[in-house]
Design a protein around this motif. Structure first.
Motif, PDB file in Angstrom:
ATOM      1  N   ARG A   1       0.839  -1.208   0.000  1.00 42.44           N
ATOM      2  CA  ARG A   1       0.000   0.000   0.000  1.00 42.44           C
ATOM      3  C   ARG A   1       0.870   1.252   0.000  1.00 42.44           C
ATOM      4  O   ARG A   1       0.547   2.250  -0.646  1.00 42.44           O
ATOM      5  N   LEU A   2       1.955   1.187   0.777  1.00 43.28           N
ATOM      6  CA  LEU A   2       2.838   2.355   0.858  1.00 43.28           C
ATOM      7  C   LEU A   2       3.671   2.494  -0.411  1.00 43.28           C
ATOM      8  O   LEU A   2       3.924   3.593  -0.893  1.00 43.28           O
ATOM      9  N   ILE A   3       4.088   1.365  -0.964  1.00 43.12           N
ATOM     10  CA  ILE A   3       4.930   1.406  -2.163  1.00 43.12           C
ATOM     11  C   ILE A   3       4.154   1.965  -3.355  1.00 43.12           C
ATOM     12  O   ILE A   3       4.635   2.850  -4.062  1.00 43.12           O
ATOM     13  N   PHE A   4       2.939   1.444  -3.550  1.00 42.38           N
ATOM     14  CA  PHE A   4       2.216   1.817  -4.774  1.00 42.38           C
ATOM     15  C   PHE A   4       1.408   3.102  -4.632  1.00 42.38           C
ATOM     16  O   PHE A   4       0.684   3.475  -5.556  1.00 42.38           O
TER      17      PHE A   4
ATOM     18  N   TYR B   1      -3.234  -4.478  -3.866  1.00 42.13           N
ATOM     19  CA  TYR B   1      -2.421  -4.123  -2.704  1.00 42.13           C
ATOM     20  C   TYR B   1      -3.161  -3.171  -1.764  1.00 42.13           C
ATOM     21  O   TYR B   1      -2.570  -2.627  -0.849  1.00 42.13           O
ATOM     22  N   SER B   2      -4.466  -2.957  -2.010  1.00 35.85           N
ATOM     23  CA  SER B   2      -5.172  -1.942  -1.241  1.00 35.85           C
ATOM     24  C   SER B   2      -5.598  -2.423   0.147  1.00 35.85           C
ATOM     25  O   SER B   2      -5.771  -1.622   1.052  1.00 35.85           O
ATOM     26  N   SER B   3      -5.756  -3.748   0.307  1.00 40.01           N
ATOM     27  CA  SER B   3      -6.291  -4.211   1.591  1.00 40.01           C
ATOM     28  C   SER B   3      -5.230  -4.230   2.687  1.00 40.01           C
ATOM     29  O   SER B   3      -5.557  -4.124   3.864  1.00 40.01           O
ATOM     30  N   GLY B   4      -3.971  -4.371   2.296  1.00 37.38           N
ATOM     31  CA  GLY B   4      -2.891  -4.332   3.288  1.00 37.38           C
ATOM     32  C   GLY B   4      -2.914  -5.483   4.262  1.00 37.38           C
ATOM     33  O   GLY B   4      -2.492  -5.358   5.396  1.00 37.38           O
ATOM     34  N   SER B   5      -3.446  -6.627   3.821  1.00 33.10           N
ATOM     35  CA  SER B   5      -3.497  -7.775   4.722  1.00 33.10           C
ATOM     36  C   SER B   5      -3.146  -9.032   3.958  1.00 33.10           C
ATOM     37  O   SER B   5      -3.439  -9.146   2.778  1.00 33.10           O
ATOM     38  N   ASN B   6      -2.477  -9.956   4.668  1.00 29.35           N
ATOM     39  CA  ASN B   6      -2.245 -11.251   4.042  1.00 29.35           C
ATOM     40  C   ASN B   6      -2.919 -12.342   4.875  1.00 29.35           C
ATOM     41  O   ASN B   6      -2.538 -13.499   4.829  1.00 29.35           O
ATOM     42  N   ASP B   7      -3.924 -11.935   5.638  1.00 35.24           N
ATOM     43  CA  ASP B   7      -4.768 -12.840   6.408  1.00 35.24           C
ATOM     44  C   ASP B   7      -4.036 -13.589   7.490  1.00 35.24           C
ATOM     45  O   ASP B   7      -4.544 -14.560   8.031  1.00 35.24           O
TER      46      ASP B   7
END
Lengths: 303, 255
Positions: A107-110, A296-302
């Motif tokens: 999220r921060l990168i893109f 990449y918007s959710s910022g989670s990998n569960d």
């Protein structure tokens, strides 16, 4: 931008314990290949010396030292086995760790100026450089092992062949780095991504060779030679599938480069390398395509 | 603090943020419905709404992480979908539950993001930013060992290291203790006053909105049901004693 991504990745990877442990394992295995080579050399030469003494006492002529008949690089033939096992596992983890943190950091990168293609190229370049460093370390250990066992520095030609073997190993391992990356992009979850990558490794390293030449036990020996032609349809199929078994192509090309299984022409070696190169390019293109569509918007990998 | 970004930094005549008939759907689910919104430079805008109202989706669109399904979204006059490069040069973003590379130090993380933003002298910019945020003590520690509050401070550093014109904060107070919330509030006010940053803040913490924001917008099930200054809002609802009461009344009327 690509250089920035690559540099960050290299620093981050070298600080991760999992990666460092696997790297140490590969280096230890390289040293072990040298020790095994030395042990085998020492035992056979010992038996040979005893035989020479015995023959001399009888006044019989002694045969030449068997090691003089073998190529000097044959001492490292175990490396051809370690690279597809430990090396490929290390490469999978390298690819996995290269992208998995970005499921949350992305999220921060893109939200920056970087394009997704630049990002992915940076990641691939970073992983490729780390892999080069790992294999250079392994090459250094191999060279030292050879020098100790043979009690002389390897010749320029031997070093050239050793470098070619490591270049081939780099290409082979890049396939697994890219598999590690692609599985992160497809699955999103840390554990599932690593499991999927391990599944791919098992299929490539164990299952596929069983279908192609493992069915012929004598051809499972390392290094393997081309299967003999047969009239049976099933074996004709497995023989046709063999060029796509990259682990077999890698072993065959390595054996030719190290001259542990006779000599093959450069064209023949290049033909064995082509599937590896092709698969690497396909996986890199797939990776770039997947990053472009990745959320990449959710910022989670569960996890 | 100096300006470190290589792109031009003149304040464009266009508003800081402009949404026109903005829509977004996830499959068949409409998350944003024809949002029209204009936020001028220098405002601190509080974007309010219940969970799932579409606030984070709006921020994701404005930070170029996702493309709108329909309508337009502009930042400093640049379209987020067609002029991504221009937009990302002008924005800073602090997501909820900010995560950075745990094996890198705070300095390495912020310097990495400074480079991605095209900052000319990233090392100097990072030092100045840490000093400005009074968190130089965190600079050489690895982020993996940080508490939520520490991560938040470094998160703000990465968001402002390139001196953006518009700063997006998504639930910036989540997980912070009262001291952390106060520090964050003071930082937002300083950034706005010292650097003229426009701040777009998604939040549930209405007490903070009342203390920090100049303007509020209320989103309800993807529709913008209210937008005005804090002063005008309190005037419009003289019977209500707090912004929380006003907000609850708006939500009830909408439903």
């Amino acid at each position: 931008m690509t250089a920035t991504i690559a540099r960050q990745q290299i620093v981050s990877l070298l600080r991760q314990r999992t990666f460092v442990v696997l790297l140490a394992t590969l280096i230890v295995m390289t040293a072990l290949a040298g020790v095994l080579g030395w042990s085998s050399h020492h035992t056979i030469v010992g038996v040979y010396d005893e035989a020479v003494k015995l023959l001399a006492s009888r006044g019989d002529p002694a045969p030449p030292n068997p090691f003089l008949l073998k190529p000097t690089l044959a001492l490292l033939s175990n490396m051809v086995v370690y690279i597809p096992f430990i090396g490929a596992l290390l490469a999978l983890v390298l690819g996995h760790l290269s992208l998995v943190d970005d499921e949350t950091v992305g999220r921060l990168i893109f939200s920056r100026r970087i394009s997704r293609t630049e990002y992915m190229i940076g990641k691939i370049v970073g992983a490729a450089i780390v892999l080069v460093a790992i294999l250079l370390a392994s090459l250094a250990v191999s060279t030292i092992s050879l020098a100790i066992v043979n009690r002389t520095m390897p010749t320029g030609a031997d070093l050239g062949r050793l470098a070619a073997f490591y270049a081939l190993s780099w290409l082979y391992l890049m396939v697994f780095v890219l598999i590690g990356m692609v599985t992160v992009l497809v699955t999103r979850r840390r554990s599932l991504a690593l499991l999927s990558a391990m599944g791919a490794w098992l299929v490539i390293t164990f299952a596929f060779p069983q279908i192609t030449s493992g069915l012929r036990p004598t051809q499972s020996l390392n290094p393997i030679v081309d299967p003999a032609s047969t009239s049976q349809a099933f074996f004709r199929f497995t023989a046709k599938a063999r060029p796509y078994s990259i682990v077999e192509q890698y072993k065959a090309a390595s054996a030719s480069i190290l001259r542990t299984a006779g000599t093959e022409s450069t064209t023949s070696i290049l033909r064995q390398v082509a599937p590896l190169l092709g698969l690497s390019i396909v996986l890199a293109v797939v990776g770039i395509g997947l990053v472009d569509r990745h959320d990449y918007s959710s910022g989670s990998n569960d996890e | 603090m100096g300006n470190h970004v290589m792109t031009e930094t003149e304040q464009p005549s266009a508003p800081a943020i402009e949404l026109e008939a903005l829509c977004h759907s996830y499959g068949d689910t409409e998350v944003l419905r024809h949002i029209d919104l204009r936020i001028e430079h220098g405002e601190i805008f509080g974007f309010l709404g219940h969970n799932g109202a579409g606030k984070t989706t709006a921020v994701n669109i404005l930070t170029t992480l996702i493309a709108p399904t329909a309508g337009t979204a502009k930042v400093c006059g640049f379209d987020v979908a067609a002029q991504r490069h221009e937009v990302t040069s002008r924005i800073g973003y602090l997501p909820a539950d900010v995560r950075m590379y745990p094996h890198l130090t705070a300095r390495e993380n912020v310097e990495f993001f400074a480079k991605l933003s095209g900052v000319k002298k990233p090392s100097t910019a990072v030092d100045e930013t840490f000093e400005y945020l009074s968190c130089s003590d965190l600079a050489d520690k690895r982020v993996g060992s940080f508490s939520t509050g520490m991560r938040q401070r470094v998160g703000i550093a990465q968001a402002i290291v390139h001196r953006p014109q518009v700063l997006f904060l998504d639930e910036p107070t989540s997980g912070l203790d009262p001291v952390g919330v106060r520090q964050l509030r003071e930082t937002i006010i300083r950034l706005n006053a010292d650097l003229g940053m426009t701040v777009f803040m998604n939040t549930h913490l209405l007490s903070e909105v009342a203390k920090v924001c100049t303007t509020i917008g209320v989103l309800d099930h993807g529709e913008l049901i209210y937008k005005d200054t804090i002063a005008a809002t309190t005037e419009r609802f003289p019977d209500e004693t707090s912004l929380e009461d006003i907000y609850v009344r708006m939500e009830r009327s909408a439903s």
